[in-house]
Scaffold this motif. Structure first.
Motif, PDB file in Angstrom:
ATOM      1  N   LEU A  18      75.605  -2.896   5.868  1.00 21.53           N
ATOM      2  CA  LEU A  18      75.744  -1.432   5.831  1.00 21.53           C
ATOM      3  C   LEU A  18      74.354  -0.832   5.747  1.00 21.53           C
ATOM      4  O   LEU A  18      73.366  -1.546   5.635  1.00 21.53           O
ATOM      5  CB  LEU A  18      76.591  -1.029   4.623  1.00 21.53           C
ATOM      6  N   CYS A  19      74.307   0.511   5.719  1.00 23.65           N
ATOM      7  CA  CYS A  19      72.982   1.118   5.842  1.00 23.65           C
ATOM      8  C   CYS A  19      72.278   1.267   4.490  1.00 23.65           C
ATOM      9  O   CYS A  19      72.906   1.348   3.435  1.00 23.65           O
ATOM     10  CB  CYS A  19      73.042   2.390   6.663  1.00 23.65           C
ATOM     11  N   ALA A  20      70.953   1.215   4.549  1.00 26.27           N
ATOM     12  CA  ALA A  20      70.132   1.074   3.338  1.00 26.27           C
ATOM     13  C   ALA A  20      70.290   2.191   2.288  1.00 26.27           C
ATOM     14  O   ALA A  20      70.298   1.892   1.093  1.00 26.27           O
ATOM     15  CB  ALA A  20      68.666   0.923   3.745  1.00 26.27           C
ATOM     16  N   PRO A  21      70.426   3.481   2.680  1.00 25.01           N
ATOM     17  CA  PRO A  21      70.560   4.498   1.632  1.00 25.01           C
ATOM     18  C   PRO A  21      71.742   4.245   0.686  1.00 25.01           C
ATOM     19  O   PRO A  21      71.692   4.636  -0.481  1.00 25.01           O
ATOM     20  CB  PRO A  21      70.752   5.798   2.424  1.00 25.01           C
ATOM     21  N   ILE A  22      72.787   3.559   1.162  1.00 23.66           N
ATOM     22  CA  ILE A  22      73.945   3.281   0.293  1.00 23.66           C
ATOM     23  C   ILE A  22      73.483   2.546  -0.964  1.00 23.66           C
ATOM     24  O   ILE A  22      73.930   2.843  -2.078  1.00 23.66           O
ATOM     25  CB  ILE A  22      75.014   2.438   1.039  1.00 23.66           C
ATOM     26  N   GLN A  42      72.753  15.039   8.460  1.00 27.30           N
ATOM     27  CA  GLN A  42      73.919  15.080   7.566  1.00 27.30           C
ATOM     28  C   GLN A  42      74.712  13.782   7.549  1.00 27.30           C
ATOM     29  O   GLN A  42      75.214  13.360   6.516  1.00 27.30           O
ATOM     30  CB  GLN A  42      74.848  16.211   8.010  1.00 27.30           C
ATOM     31  N   GLY A  43      74.773  13.138   8.706  1.00 25.68           N
ATOM     32  CA  GLY A  43      75.560  11.898   8.792  1.00 25.68           C
ATOM     33  C   GLY A  43      75.041  10.806   7.879  1.00 25.68           C
ATOM     34  O   GLY A  43      75.800   9.963   7.410  1.00 25.68           O
ATOM     35  N   CYS A  44      73.720  10.841   7.605  1.00 25.81           N
ATOM     36  CA  CYS A  44      73.120   9.798   6.768  1.00 25.81           C
ATOM     37  C   CYS A  44      73.556   9.947   5.309  1.00 25.81           C
ATOM     38  O   CYS A  44      73.382   9.031   4.515  1.00 25.81           O
ATOM     39  CB  CYS A  44      71.597   9.837   6.860  1.00 25.81           C
ATOM     40  N   ALA A  45      74.104  11.132   4.953  1.00 23.59           N
ATOM     41  CA  ALA A  45      74.674  11.297   3.613  1.00 23.59           C
ATOM     42  C   ALA A  45      76.186  11.110   3.669  1.00 23.59           C
ATOM     43  O   ALA A  45      76.795  10.552   2.759  1.00 23.59           O
ATOM     44  CB  ALA A  45      74.344  12.685   3.067  1.00 23.59           C
ATOM     45  N   THR A  46      76.790  11.560   4.781  1.00 24.62           N
ATOM     46  CA  THR A  46      78.249  11.490   4.886  1.00 24.62           C
ATOM     47  C   THR A  46      78.735  10.048   4.997  1.00 24.62           C
ATOM     48  O   THR A  46      79.709   9.657   4.360  1.00 24.62           O
ATOM     49  CB  THR A  46      78.729  12.286   6.125  1.00 24.62           C
ATOM     50  N   TYR A  47      78.038   9.254   5.806  1.00 26.33           N
ATOM     51  CA  TYR A  47      78.482   7.867   5.993  1.00 26.33           C
ATOM     52  C   TYR A  47      78.467   7.071   4.680  1.00 26.33           C
ATOM     53  O   TYR A  47      79.483   6.463   4.317  1.00 26.33           O
ATOM     54  CB  TYR A  47      77.632   7.201   7.095  1.00 26.33           C
ATOM     55  N   PRO A  48      77.344   7.092   3.913  1.00 25.52           N
ATOM     56  CA  PRO A  48      77.395   6.374   2.627  1.00 25.52           C
ATOM     57  C   PRO A  48      78.484   6.896   1.685  1.00 25.52           C
ATOM     58  O   PRO A  48      79.175   6.117   1.036  1.00 25.52           O
ATOM     59  CB  PRO A  48      76.004   6.623   2.019  1.00 25.52           C
ATOM     60  N   SER A 100      64.700   7.961   1.926  1.00 25.02           N
ATOM     61  CA  SER A 100      64.426   8.226   3.341  1.00 25.02           C
ATOM     62  C   SER A 100      65.567   7.661   4.190  1.00 25.02           C
ATOM     63  O   SER A 100      66.480   7.002   3.674  1.00 25.02           O
ATOM     64  CB  SER A 100      63.096   7.596   3.751  1.00 25.02           C
ATOM     65  N   THR A 101      65.503   7.928   5.472  1.00 29.69           N
ATOM     66  CA  THR A 101      66.515   7.420   6.412  1.00 29.69           C
ATOM     67  C   THR A 101      65.787   6.964   7.679  1.00 29.69           C
ATOM     68  O   THR A 101      64.570   7.134   7.790  1.00 29.69           O
ATOM     69  CB  THR A 101      67.495   8.544   6.802  1.00 29.69           C
ATOM     70  N   CYS A 102      66.552   6.438   8.622  1.00 26.77           N
ATOM     71  CA  CYS A 102      65.934   6.031   9.895  1.00 26.77           C
ATOM     72  C   CYS A 102      65.174   7.215  10.501  1.00 26.77           C
ATOM     73  O   CYS A 102      64.051   7.080  10.981  1.00 26.77           O
ATOM     74  CB  CYS A 102      67.001   5.579  10.887  1.00 26.77           C
ATOM     75  N   LEU A 103      65.812   8.396  10.451  1.00 27.19           N
ATOM     76  CA  LEU A 103      65.229   9.577  11.096  1.00 27.19           C
ATOM     77  C   LEU A 103      63.938  10.022  10.403  1.00 27.19           C
ATOM     78  O   LEU A 103      62.891  10.169  11.052  1.00 27.19           O
ATOM     79  CB  LEU A 103      66.263  10.706  11.088  1.00 27.19           C
ATOM     80  N   PRO A 135      64.790   3.068   5.275  1.00 23.85           N
ATOM     81  CA  PRO A 135      65.150   3.115   6.692  1.00 23.85           C
ATOM     82  C   PRO A 135      66.087   1.945   6.985  1.00 23.85           C
ATOM     83  O   PRO A 135      65.811   0.815   6.563  1.00 23.85           O
ATOM     84  CB  PRO A 135      63.804   2.933   7.395  1.00 23.85           C
ATOM     85  N   SER A 136      67.175   2.210   7.696  1.00 25.95           N
ATOM     86  CA  SER A 136      68.159   1.132   7.871  1.00 25.95           C
ATOM     87  C   SER A 136      67.751   0.106   8.903  1.00 25.95           C
ATOM     88  O   SER A 136      68.445  -0.885   9.086  1.00 25.95           O
ATOM     89  CB  SER A 136      69.507   1.730   8.227  1.00 25.95           C
ATOM     90  N   TYR A 137      66.623   0.337   9.602  1.00 29.00           N
ATOM     91  CA  TYR A 137      66.187  -0.715  10.522  1.00 29.00           C
ATOM     92  C   TYR A 137      65.330  -1.753   9.813  1.00 29.00           C
ATOM     93  O   TYR A 137      64.820  -2.674  10.421  1.00 29.00           O
ATOM     94  CB  TYR A 137      65.477  -0.140  11.757  1.00 29.00           C
TER      95      TYR A 137
HETATM   96  S1  SF4 Z   1      70.721   6.868  10.958  1.00 30.84           S
HETATM   97 FE1  SF4 Z   1      70.101   5.136   9.652  1.00 30.84          FE
HETATM   98  S2  SF4 Z   1      70.167   5.912   7.565  1.00 30.84           S
HETATM   99 FE2  SF4 Z   1      71.329   7.365   8.826  1.00 30.84          FE
HETATM  100  S3  SF4 Z   1      73.469   6.654   8.655  1.00 30.84           S
HETATM  101 FE3  SF4 Z   1      72.591   5.694  10.473  1.00 30.84          FE
HETATM  102  S4  SF4 Z   1      71.838   3.684   9.766  1.00 30.84           S
HETATM  103 FE4  SF4 Z   1      72.147   4.982   7.953  1.00 30.84          FE
END
Ligand code: SF4
Length: 462
Positions: A18-22, A42-48, A100-103, A135-137
């Protein structure tokens, strides 16, 4: 012979990550009154939030800087300054965690610099504001939690008067696991200080008057005081291992990084280490629990011996589960993680050789890879999170659910797998999933196993 394999394919199919901010959000939820701000779209907060709410069945409150096309081009500095101000004035947090996020990493926003600017512009704001790189990468959800923990122990602890607490860094476990660790330590009369304790915030109650922040969690004062504890134990190498080393070095305290206490041997190691660090002995109650786990394992042998099992998930969970499976007489055939760590693979190879397994260790791999392996050389049981259900359904094998996320069943966030009592839970889950699958028209080995054992009992009594 056991071996380590690393996936060469560049594209992930059915990823087990799953993505790192989680991870950073999860760690922040373990600090009483802390609020997370995800600096991204917004999606980077909504998804987690969505993913965590489905597993924990709790509201997950996360703020976002909500970056748009304009801020993506010109930078998100103004959004972040405003977000910190809003969160501070409206939520009255004890700490603010900006992740932070990927973006935001790709556009190159200097989050620590923006936080410094905020602190200069707002000298009246006295709560700590921490920035975590997620960053999720780079890495997975566990990297997010690991980075959060390293940041916490680097920024917060301060030398003062000695306390008689023992720092515990549980890593990525369930609220039920944290409660089981607390119960074990209570039975040894050891006072723990958790970095961090998300058991109550992620598995809370219903109160007529909703508290302003979820009940429970480690306070910021306790995190500061963690510099003065007797020692520090990390229960996962990949999540919190670095933090334990940092804390140990910074404050010259004994530090240990242990395998996750799943099963007999790993739980023994945990309790022995606690005993050595604190001078407290392992209580009779814990010895009785150990004896009951051994009894459960002995009882399970007649169903489990020789059955092949595949385990996937987060690296430390997988290592602990593989050892427990071997203790039960199962034959671990595949161990897979999406995390990229050769060190983990080598460590698990050592366990496989010690316990004479024929184990394929798949590092930085995905569930498509695991499925292909299982098609070639089938297993009887699959252990992992809900993402494994498609393999289980296609191959007609039971999936023993453990880890994160479990979104297609109810209440697994409360189930402990650590400690002797957690081991008993797991042994029961594994055996019953297998028996249940047999009675649903899967392989007919269950009835044969039962028949053979009943015949053996009959013969013995004659
Ligand atoms: S862009 Fe990156 S940080 Fe944002 S939800 Fe997708 S994988 Fe997670």
């Amino acid at each position: 012979m056991s071996q380590i394999l690393k996936q060469k394919r560049q594209v992930a199919i059915n990823p087990a990550r799953l993505c790192a901010p989680i991870g950073a959000i999860m760690g922040a939820m373990g600090v009483h009154g802390a609020i997370s701000i995800v600096h991204g779209s917004q999606g980077c907060a909504t998804y987690p939030r969505h993913q965590m709410a489905r597993h924990f069945r709790e509201p997950i409150e996360v703020a976002t800087t909500s970056l748009t096309e304009r801020t993506t081009v010109y930078g998100g500095r103004e959004n972040l300054l405003e977000a910190i101000k809003n969160v501070y004035t409206r939520c009255h947090p004890s700490m603010i965690v900006v992740m932070s996020t990927c973006l935001s990493e790709t556009i190159g926003d200097d989050i620590p610099g923006i936080i410094l600017d905020f602190e200069e512009l707002n000298p009246d704001v006295e709560v700590p504001i921490i920035s975590v790189k997620t960053p999720s990468y780079v890495g997975t959800h566990i990297t997010g939690l690991d980075n959060f923990l390293t940041e916490i122990v680097t920024r917060l602890p301060e030398k003062g008067e000695a306390n008689d607490k023992l720092n515990i860094i549980p890593g990525w476990v369930s609220p039920g696991d944290i409660r089981e660790i607390k119960a074990m330590l209570r039975k040894m009369e050891v006072a723990p200080l958790f970095l961090t304790d998300y058991s109550d915030p992620l598995d809370g109650g219903v109160y007529l008057q909703k508290p302003p922040h979820p009940k429970g969690g480690t306070s910021v004062e306790e995190l500061i005081d963690s510099a003065n504890s007797t020692g520090v134990i990390a229960l996962q190498r990949q999540v919190g291992g670095k933090a334990a080393e940092t804390l140990g070095k910074r404050f010259e305290m004994p530090s240990e990084i242990l395998p996750m206490p799943i099963g007999v041997e790993n739980t023994d190691r945990f309790l022995q280490t606690v005993s050595e660090m604190t001078g407290k002995s392992v209580s009779e109650e814990l010895e009785d629990e150990r004896a009951r786990l051994l009894d459960a394992i002995v009882d399970a042998h007649m169903f489990m011996t020789g059955l092949k099992v595949a385990v996937f998930g987060d690296p430390d969970n997988v290592s602990g589960l593989v050892r427990l499976c071997a203790e039960m007489g199962l034959e671990p055939r595949y161990a897979l993680t999406s995390f990229d760590s050769e060190e983990w693979g080598i460590e698990l190879l050592g366990v496989a050789e010690e316990m004479n397994m024929d184990l394929e260790i798949l590092v930085k791999s995905d569930l498509h890879e695991l499925h292909e392996k299982i098609k070639e050389d089938p297993v009887d049981i699959l252990i992992g999170n809900s993402k494994g259900k498609f393999i289980a359904e296609k191959e007609g094998i039971p999936l023993v659910r453990t880890g994160f996320p479990i979104e297609d069943r109810f209440g697994y966030q409360r189930m402990a797998v650590v400690g002797y009592r957690g081991g008993i839970n797991l042994v029961g889950e594994i055996v019953n999933s297998y028996l249940d699958n047999g009675t649903k028209g899967g392989k007919d080995v269950v009835s044969n196993t039962l028949l053979e054992s009943l015949e053996a009992e009959d013969a013995g009594s004659r």
